[in-house]
Scaffold this active site. Structure first.
Site, PDB file in Angstrom:
ATOM      1  N   LYS A  35      -2.234   2.941  -1.815  1.00 59.93           N
ATOM      2  CA  LYS A  35      -3.496   2.515  -2.449  1.00 59.93           C
ATOM      3  C   LYS A  35      -3.376   1.116  -3.040  1.00 59.93           C
ATOM      4  CE  LYS A  35      -4.797   3.875  -6.920  1.00 59.93           C
ATOM      5  NZ  LYS A  35      -5.181   2.675  -7.632  1.00 59.93           N
ATOM      6  N   ASN A  36      -2.341   0.923  -3.843  1.00 58.42           N
ATOM      7  CA  ASN A  36      -2.246  -0.358  -4.554  1.00 58.42           C
ATOM      8  C   ASN A  36      -1.891  -1.526  -3.639  1.00 58.42           C
ATOM      9  OD1 ASN A  36      -2.939   1.014  -6.820  1.00 58.42           O
ATOM     10  ND2 ASN A  36      -0.961   0.826  -7.859  1.00 58.42           N
TER      11      ASN A  36
ATOM     12  N   ARG B 139     -11.351  -0.724 -11.399  1.00 59.89           N
ATOM     13  CA  ARG B 139     -10.835  -1.950 -11.992  1.00 59.89           C
ATOM     14  C   ARG B 139     -10.354  -2.961 -10.944  1.00 59.89           C
ATOM     15  NH1 ARG B 139      -8.469  -4.564 -16.291  1.00 59.89           N
ATOM     16  NH2 ARG B 139      -6.670  -5.704 -15.562  1.00 59.89           N
TER      17      ARG B 139
ATOM     18  N   CYS C 283      -9.465   3.317 -14.410  1.00 64.71           N
ATOM     19  CA  CYS C 283      -8.917   4.419 -15.193  1.00 64.71           C
ATOM     20  C   CYS C 283      -8.974   4.086 -16.684  1.00 64.71           C
ATOM     21  CB  CYS C 283      -7.460   4.647 -14.807  1.00 64.71           C
ATOM     22  SG  CYS C 283      -7.272   5.558 -13.293  1.00 64.71           S
TER      23      CYS C 283
ATOM     24  N   ARG D 125      -7.000  -2.872 -20.948  1.00 65.44           N
ATOM     25  CA  ARG D 125      -6.933  -3.522 -19.654  1.00 65.44           C
ATOM     26  C   ARG D 125      -7.780  -4.791 -19.560  1.00 65.44           C
ATOM     27  NH1 ARG D 125      -6.302   0.966 -15.020  1.00 65.44           N
ATOM     28  NH2 ARG D 125      -4.760  -0.502 -14.336  1.00 65.44           N
ATOM     29  N   PRO D 126      -7.472  -5.812 -20.378  1.00 61.93           N
ATOM     30  CA  PRO D 126      -8.225  -7.063 -20.296  1.00 61.93           C
ATOM     31  C   PRO D 126      -7.896  -7.853 -19.025  1.00 61.93           C
ATOM     32  CG  PRO D 126      -6.419  -7.271 -21.854  1.00 61.93           C
ATOM     33  CD  PRO D 126      -6.377  -5.862 -21.336  1.00 61.93           C
ATOM     34  N   ILE D 127      -8.715  -8.882 -18.726  1.00 61.93           N
ATOM     35  CA  ILE D 127      -8.442  -9.716 -17.547  1.00 61.93           C
ATOM     36  C   ILE D 127      -8.268 -11.187 -17.957  1.00 61.93           C
ATOM     37  CG2 ILE D 127      -9.490  -8.183 -15.824  1.00 61.93           C
ATOM     38  CD1 ILE D 127     -11.994 -10.012 -15.917  1.00 61.93           C
TER      39      ILE D 127
ATOM     40  N   ASP E  75       2.926   4.291 -13.482  1.00 63.03           N
ATOM     41  CA  ASP E  75       2.095   5.190 -12.667  1.00 63.03           C
ATOM     42  C   ASP E  75       2.767   6.535 -12.388  1.00 63.03           C
ATOM     43  OD1 ASP E  75       0.057   3.383 -12.591  1.00 63.03           O
ATOM     44  OD2 ASP E  75       0.350   2.757 -10.514  1.00 63.03           O
TER      45      ASP E  75
ATOM     46  N   ILE F 200       3.680  -0.229 -20.819  1.00 63.41           N
ATOM     47  CA  ILE F 200       2.746  -1.065 -20.044  1.00 63.41           C
ATOM     48  C   ILE F 200       1.295  -0.855 -20.499  1.00 63.41           C
ATOM     49  CG2 ILE F 200       2.015  -1.785 -17.722  1.00 63.41           C
ATOM     50  CD1 ILE F 200       5.038  -2.110 -18.092  1.00 63.41           C
TER      51      ILE F 200
ATOM     52  N   ARG G 252      -9.132   9.573  -6.202  1.00 63.12           N
ATOM     53  CA  ARG G 252      -9.094   8.105  -6.165  1.00 63.12           C
ATOM     54  C   ARG G 252      -7.813   7.600  -5.495  1.00 63.12           C
ATOM     55  NH1 ARG G 252     -10.514   5.009 -11.526  1.00 63.12           N
ATOM     56  NH2 ARG G 252      -9.901   3.417 -10.055  1.00 63.12           N
TER      57      ARG G 252
HETATM   58  C1  UD1 Z   1      -1.769  -2.445 -11.332  1.00 67.18           C
HETATM   59  C2  UD1 Z   1      -1.903  -1.141 -10.587  1.00 67.18           C
HETATM   60  C3  UD1 Z   1      -1.721   0.034 -11.525  1.00 67.18           C
HETATM   61  C4  UD1 Z   1      -0.388  -0.090 -12.268  1.00 67.18           C
HETATM   62  C5  UD1 Z   1      -0.252  -1.473 -12.925  1.00 67.18           C
HETATM   63  C6  UD1 Z   1       1.117  -1.699 -13.528  1.00 67.18           C
HETATM   64  C7  UD1 Z   1      -3.432  -1.596  -8.772  1.00 67.18           C
HETATM   65  C8  UD1 Z   1      -4.760  -1.380  -8.167  1.00 67.18           C
HETATM   66  N1  UD1 Z   1      -3.213  -1.066  -9.973  1.00 67.18           N
HETATM   67  O1  UD1 Z   1      -2.805  -2.474 -12.302  1.00 67.18           O
HETATM   68  O2  UD1 Z   1      -1.744   1.233 -10.775  1.00 67.18           O
HETATM   69  O3  UD1 Z   1      -0.318   0.889 -13.269  1.00 67.18           O
HETATM   70  O4  UD1 Z   1      -0.467  -2.511 -11.951  1.00 67.18           O
HETATM   71  O5  UD1 Z   1       2.098  -1.538 -12.577  1.00 67.18           O
HETATM   72  O6  UD1 Z   1      -2.554  -2.201  -8.169  1.00 67.18           O
HETATM   73  N2  UD1 Z   1      -2.994  -7.365 -18.956  1.00 67.18           N
HETATM   74  C9  UD1 Z   1      -3.529  -8.247 -19.878  1.00 67.18           C
HETATM   75  N3  UD1 Z   1      -4.300  -9.272 -19.420  1.00 67.18           N
HETATM   76  C10 UD1 Z   1      -4.566  -9.466 -18.095  1.00 67.18           C
HETATM   77  C11 UD1 Z   1      -4.005  -8.570 -17.159  1.00 67.18           C
HETATM   78  C12 UD1 Z   1      -3.225  -7.522 -17.614  1.00 67.18           C
HETATM   79  O7  UD1 Z   1      -3.316  -8.106 -21.065  1.00 67.18           O
HETATM   80  O8  UD1 Z   1      -5.272 -10.423 -17.742  1.00 67.18           O
HETATM   81  C13 UD1 Z   1      -2.149  -6.231 -19.434  1.00 67.18           C
HETATM   82  C14 UD1 Z   1      -2.808  -4.887 -19.138  1.00 67.18           C
HETATM   83  O9  UD1 Z   1      -3.738  -4.535 -20.136  1.00 67.18           O
HETATM   84  C15 UD1 Z   1      -1.607  -3.967 -19.116  1.00 67.18           C
HETATM   85  C16 UD1 Z   1      -0.512  -4.835 -18.505  1.00 67.18           C
HETATM   86  O10 UD1 Z   1      -0.944  -6.192 -18.684  1.00 67.18           O
HETATM   87  O11 UD1 Z   1      -1.236  -3.615 -20.419  1.00 67.18           O
HETATM   88  C17 UD1 Z   1      -0.253  -4.562 -17.034  1.00 67.18           C
HETATM   89  O12 UD1 Z   1      -1.413  -4.802 -16.306  1.00 67.18           O
HETATM   90  P1  UD1 Z   1      -1.400  -5.255 -14.777  1.00 67.18           P
HETATM   91  O13 UD1 Z   1      -0.002  -5.452 -14.301  1.00 67.18           O
HETATM   92  O14 UD1 Z   1      -2.364  -6.363 -14.620  1.00 67.18           O
HETATM   93  O15 UD1 Z   1      -1.978  -3.952 -14.075  1.00 67.18           O
HETATM   94  P2  UD1 Z   1      -3.171  -3.838 -13.042  1.00 67.18           P
HETATM   95  O16 UD1 Z   1      -3.094  -4.949 -12.056  1.00 67.18           O
HETATM   96  O17 UD1 Z   1      -4.431  -3.597 -13.757  1.00 67.18           O
END
Ligand code: UD1
Length: 414
Positions: free
Chosen positions: A22-23, A92, A116, A121-123, A306, A328, A398
């Site tokens: 999936k990822n 997301r 989820c 989970r900010p961006i 995960d 995480i 999912r």
């Molecule tokens: C991806 C995976 C998810 C997995 C995660 C960590 C997919 C579709 N999803 O999620 O299954 O659990 O990696 O291995 O591939 N963060 C910030 N700011 C940002 C981005 C992230 O603070 O701009 C924080 C998040 O809140 C979290 C941490 O960084 O605490 C890890 O997030 P990230 O590695 O970005 O995970 P995803 O890409 O959302």
């Protein structure tokens, strides 16, 4: 029916093949937008998140066809950069469409993404990187519009190796003017898969320092390509942990042991005995798993977040006390009250779960609240005495293509 019923208490015995990841496939589908031609993907898992990504691709004018495990995406005639809220808020990962659309059309508008419920989970890291690459962001209500006259290659250092941010930057950089360097990049196998796919389509990407530095030299155009999606390490890990909880011997074909080193080492610590060959992994569970005194989730190659909930389900039955620290996502113990309903002894202290192993747990009516927590309930149910009803199976759908089929093949009663 949005529920799963499992009769537990019998050891697993059997063999199943692990689905495509999936990822890995989600960012690759987003990357198809960058290709001026047709992308053909084999081993694409038929799961709800992929169907959601397909809808997003169709909404911007991609032609998508899905026949017998072969998915084709033709992005020759893109017609827009506005992603419908209905799908964006559902998943997301829709945020990774941003980098791809910016790279191809220079404009995207998107509602803040869903996904989820496992933390804030900010961006911010995605958006900071886009700004450095020459993108202008405008926010109106919950809609974010990003525009650029042309992405410019930049030096970006990530404060944390975010998987999604790394993917978004790679996608935005593939057709950019000049070279982009990502320092502190995520090193998950899904990043490697995305880079392999893009390289196959003509992108110029190389890595240094074991993947922590990624260099992307922008090219003018990406061309038609074919790619086989690698197997899903989280699905494989889920079934291995299912066997550790329920007992027995299982074999998983197309499971990549090289991507599961940290998980297999914990399984060994709990008393599991496994062998790996070129075609998969065979695991024999101990009579009762040993406790894990301390484990902390980490970025790859560490133990994955995960597979944290699924491990709690195994440790609920282990001999002795275990401590699992989630490093995480801040809200990833949501499954704990449901496991407690089944007789587990787990307490939460900040970012740590303390698990006092019990001899048996029992079937109950429980509710999945997110994807991996739902998978953990299936594991607990396989090991529990009696019948378990798991509501909200749509969360599990999912990420798991055919959970019933796989669990039946492994000898579970579902
Ligand atoms: C991806 C995976 C998810 C997995 C995660 C960590 C997919 C579709 N999803 O999620 O299954 O659990 O990696 O291995 O591939 N963060 C910030 N700011 C940002 C981005 C992230 O603070 O701009 C924080 C998040 O809140 C979290 C941490 O960084 O605490 C890890 O997030 P990230 O590695 O970005 O995970 P995803 O890409 O959302």
């Amino acid at each position: 029916m949005d529920s799963i019923h499992i009769c537990g208490g019998c050891p697993l015995h059997g063999e199943t093949r692990i689905q495509g990841s999936k990822n890995a496939v989600l960012p690759i589908l987003a990357a198809a937008v960058l290709v001026d031609g047709t992308v053909t993907l084999y081993n694409c898992p038929k799961i709800a998140d992929v169907l959601c990504m397909v809808r997003l691709l169709q909404s911007v004018g991609c032609l998508v066809e899905w026949r017998a495990g072969k998915l084709t995406v033709d992005a020759s005639h893109l017609c827009g950069g506005s992603l419908p809220e209905e799908y964006v808020t559902r998943m997301r990962s829709s945020v990774i469409m941003m980098g791809a659309l910016l790279g191809r059309t220079g404009r995207v508008s998107i509602s803040y993404p869903g996904g989820c419920v496992i933390g804030k989970r900010p961006i911010n890291m995605h958006l900071e990187a886009f700004t450095r690459m020459g993108v202008v962001l405008e926010e109106e209500g919950s809609t974010l519009t990003a525009k650029t006259e042309g992405i410019s290659g930049s030096e970006i250092t990530l404060a944390f190796p975010s998987v999604g941010a790394t993917e978004n930057i790679i996608l935005a950089a593939a057709l950019a003017e000049g070279e982009t360097v990502i320092r502190g990049a995520a090193r998950e196998p899904e990043i490697t898969a995305l880079c392999k796919f893009l390289t196959g389509a003509g992108a110029e990407i190389c890595t240094e320092e074991g993947g922590a530095v990624i260099r992307i030299r922008g090219v003018k155009k990406l061309h038609t390509c074919t790619y086989r999606v690698p197997s899903d390490r989280i699905v494989a890990g889920t079934y291995l942990l299912g066997c550790m909880a329920a007992g027995g011997t299982i074999r998983l074909t197309e499971a990549d042991a090289g991507q599961l080193t940290a998980v297999l080492s914990v399984i060994q610590q709990m008393g599991g005995e496994y062998t790996c060959d070129g075609t998969g992994i065979t695991l024999t569970a101990p009579k009762r798993p040993a406790a894990v005194p301390y484990l902390k989730t980490k970025v790859y190659p560490g133990y994955p977040t995960d597979l944290q909930s699924q491990l709690l389900a195994v440790l609920a039955l282990a001999q002795g006390e275990s401590v699992v620290e989630e490093a995480i996502f801040e809200n990833r113990f949501r499954v704990v009250p449901q496991l407690i309903r089944m007789g587990a002894h787990i307490s939460i202290e900040g970012t740590q779960a303390v698990i006092e192993g019990v001899q048996t747990i029992h079937g109950a009516a429980v509710t999945a609240e997110e994807l991996r927590g739902g998978a953990a309930l299936c594991i607990a149910a396989l090991a529990a005495d009696g019948e378990t009803h798991i509501a909200n199976r749509h969360f599990i759908d999912r990420g798991y293509e055919a959970l019933e089929r796989d669990i039946r093949r492994l000898g579970g009663r579902i």
